[in-house]
Design a protein around this motif. Structure first.
Motif, PDB file in Angstrom:
ATOM      1  N   HIS A 137       0.831  -1.207   0.000  1.00  0.00           N
ATOM      2  CA  HIS A 137       0.000   0.000   0.000  1.00  0.00           C
ATOM      3  C   HIS A 137       0.864   1.254   0.000  1.00  0.00           C
ATOM      4  O   HIS A 137       0.561   2.234  -0.692  1.00  0.00           O
ATOM      5  N   ARG A 138       1.940   1.262   0.779  1.00  0.00           N
ATOM      6  CA  ARG A 138       2.802   2.440   0.829  1.00  0.00           C
ATOM      7  C   ARG A 138       3.555   2.643  -0.484  1.00  0.00           C
ATOM      8  O   ARG A 138       4.016   3.749  -0.773  1.00  0.00           O
ATOM      9  N   ALA A 139       3.686   1.554  -1.256  1.00  0.00           N
ATOM     10  CA  ALA A 139       4.274   1.672  -2.592  1.00  0.00           C
ATOM     11  C   ALA A 139       3.221   2.012  -3.637  1.00  0.00           C
ATOM     12  O   ALA A 139       3.537   2.104  -4.823  1.00  0.00           O
ATOM     13  N   GLY A 140       1.952   2.182  -3.211  1.00  0.00           N
ATOM     14  CA  GLY A 140       0.887   2.569  -4.125  1.00  0.00           C
ATOM     15  C   GLY A 140       0.217   1.410  -4.821  1.00  0.00           C
ATOM     16  O   GLY A 140      -0.352   1.583  -5.890  1.00  0.00           O
ATOM     17  N   ILE A 141       0.258   0.193  -4.225  1.00  0.00           N
ATOM     18  CA  ILE A 141      -0.280  -1.000  -4.876  1.00  0.00           C
ATOM     19  C   ILE A 141      -1.349  -1.637  -3.991  1.00  0.00           C
ATOM     20  O   ILE A 141      -1.121  -1.873  -2.800  1.00  0.00           O
ATOM     21  N   LEU A 142      -2.541  -1.915  -4.568  1.00  0.00           N
ATOM     22  CA  LEU A 142      -3.563  -2.741  -3.919  1.00  0.00           C
ATOM     23  C   LEU A 142      -3.447  -4.164  -4.461  1.00  0.00           C
ATOM     24  O   LEU A 142      -3.355  -4.363  -5.672  1.00  0.00           O
TER      25      LEU A 142
END
Length: 553
Positions: free
Chosen positions: A130-135
């Motif tokens: 999530h912190r890398a922008g991935i769901l």
């Protein structure tokens, strides 16, 4: 249901094919041995007949996402992504040889300690994504593998999306209904970080329940039934006697129907599971989170004994119980989840350290007269020390007399014996024999009423002939599902009566989900070779084996 046979493994420079590991909708996974460095790897290969450009883009995106996240200890590592000589894209990944949790949760009783440990470690992986922008959008037991060190590792980012595109859920392929949150089935469907929180909690629930959260024994469990229950039915608490109420509360919060009632982050869910570990006096599982976004957050006075169990690399160690404590002011914060799941004892009223059941010392605020002090110490409220007692004269010696204690002791013994004898006599003469209370098995499994029906039209046919002794042939085993077959059922296939020296390579039972065929290596130099297939239901009960023979020269 797909009935396609697995694709042929591609010839890859530097790798030697060993066996098929599994098949999906658009790709097969094979086990290869890498020559340099020498190791076994899992290689996911896209099917050659997949011409859909969107599927190829998803495949490339999965490789990029896993490469970005694979340094995390709870995410499957990726070693290489290339295109084979026959133009099929492939991904070389870490090989995790142990059975994944998709196979284990229905057949094993997984302990509370293991389920909590897996939940905390995967929460760190999901928070990192999530912190890398991935769901991820497809968290489920089958996507949690176990490596050689018995550490869980999250895999299959094939339908993951960027968090900024969380509303682009409609038309997604491959989502797993039993672990999906209600917003996946809304109109229009959407997703955010709290959707992965729901799926992770549903996965932990499944590990402990031995079934999916909204599956009902003895009832229909079709896709439409599950979707309706996910959207409307309340979550039933786990009723195992070893599961504490604190854990049921954490899962109820994480799986709230309304996303606003859930934990905002996977990190918060992981902290909740860590608190349950602490309440059960279990070792607290470390939770690793990779974050390059911000400067370290300084520690405050409210940091507690759990802070070292959440490691945020390149930031700082953070407090796993931040959501349950207050700042330096020391006031108690209102429980934000009280409307979702009622607070439980100490979880509803954390102490000043944010822990479970912290109490003040029994001497806090006590009066001076109740406090222990050294002999001869002066009380704070006294005006002056008391004067020493006056000198006493020694009493005159008395005549020695016979001590009374032997007679008192003998009388006490006689009274005790008389009482015991009277009690035993009254019990045997006056009271009826007690009837033995019937006992019941704690957490006895609910067995289904019916064994699944056998598969029909079982057949075996040669796909490829064996070579000059260096390559084995392959045969395709096919069958038809029985009447009343449901999506929750699966099949098992194997070669029948394989000799002992062939057992390790050719005697394994192969699990088949979502299709009605499988390709097996043909054991060489055997005559009248037969395969057999059986049906397995969601509760683990199996039908009789149905054989079919293959004539070999």
């Amino acid at each position: 249901m797909s009935s396609r046979p697995p694709s042929s493994p591609p010839r890859l420079p530097g790798y030697e094919y060993e066996q098929l590991l599994g098949s999906g909708g658009f790709a097969d996974v094979f086990l290869y041995r890498q020559f340099r460095p020498q190791r076994r790897v899992a290689i996911k290969v896209l099917l050659s007949n997949v011409l859909d450009e969107s599927v190829r883009q998803l495949f490339d995106a999965e490789a990029n996402v896993m490469a970005q996240l694979s340094t995390h200890p709870s995410i499957v590592a990726i070693h290489q992504a290339e295109v084979s000589d026959d133009h099929r894209p492939y991904i070389v990944m870490e090989y995790c040889p142990r059975p994944n949790y998709g196979l284990r949760f229905r057949t094993e009783r997984i302990t509370v300690a293991e389920a909590l440990r897996v939940g905390v470690q995967i929460a760190g992986a999901v928070e990192t994504a999530h912190r890398a922008g991935i769901l991820h959008r497809d968290i489920k037991p089958a996507n949690i593998l176990l490596n050689d060190y018995n550490r869980p590792a999250l895999t299959d980012f094939g339908i993951s999306v960027a968090t900024a595109k969380g509303n682009d859920v409609e038309g997604s392929q491959g989502m797993s209904i039993p672990w999906s949150p209600p917003e996946f089935f809304a109109d229009p469907p959407w997703a955010d970080a709290r959707s992965d929180v729901f799926s992770l909690a549903a996965t932990v629930y499944s590990l402990l329940a031995g079934r999916t959260p909204f599956e009902r024994a003895g009832q229909r469990n079709t896709a439409s039934d599950l979707i309706h229950r996910i959207a409307t039915d309340p979550l039933r608490p786990l009723d195992r006697p070893d599961i504490p109420a604190e854990l049921n509360r954490v899962l109820a919060i994480a799986m709230a129907k309304d996303p606003s009632g859930r934990y905002d982050t996977a990190l918060a869910l992981g902290r909740g599971l860590q608190q349950v570990e602490q309440a059960l006096a279990l070792p607290v599982t470390p939770m690793d989170v990779l974050d390059d976004r911000a400067d370290p957050t300084p520690h405050g006075a409210a940091d507690d004994d759990l802070d070292n169990h959440t490691r945020i690399r390149r930031v700082s160690t953070v407090d796993p119980e931040t959501g349950a404590t207050t700042g330096p002011g020391g006031g108690t914060r209102i429980d934000p989840f009280a409307g979702v799941a009622p607070a439980l004892g100490s979880l509803a009223a954390p102490g000043p350290r944010g822990g479970v059941g912290h109490r003040s010392s029994p001497v806090d605020g006590a009066t001076d007269s109740t406090m222990l002090r050294p002999a001869g110490a002066v009380s704070a409220g006294s005006a002056a020390p008391a004067p020493p007692p006056p000198h006493r004269q020694e009493p005159a010696p008395r005549t020695r007399s016979t001590p009374a204690w032997p007679f008192v002791t003998l009388a006490g013994v006689l009274i005790v014996l008389l009482g015991v004898g009277t009690t035993l006599g009254a019990r045997h003469l006056l009271l009826p024999e007690p009837t033995e209370n019937p006992t019941t098995l704690v957490n006895a499994p609910e067995l289904p009423q019916d064994v699944p029906d056998i598969p029909t039209a079982v057949g075996v046919e040669v796909v490829t002939e064996g070579g000059d002794g260096t390559e084995t042939g392959r045969a395709k085993v096919v069958w038809e599902p029985p009447a009343g077959y449901s999506e929750e059922e699966s099949f098992q296939a194997r070669w029948k009566d394989v000799p002992g020296n062939y057992e390790s390579r050719y005697g394994a039972i192969h699990e088949v989900h979502g299709r009605n065929s499988i390709v097996l290596e043909i054991p060489p130099q055997l005559e009248d070779l037969c395969a057999e297939v059986r049906t397995v239901n969601a509760n683990g009960q199996a039908s009789d084996w149905v054989p079919a023979c293959l004539e070999t020269g």
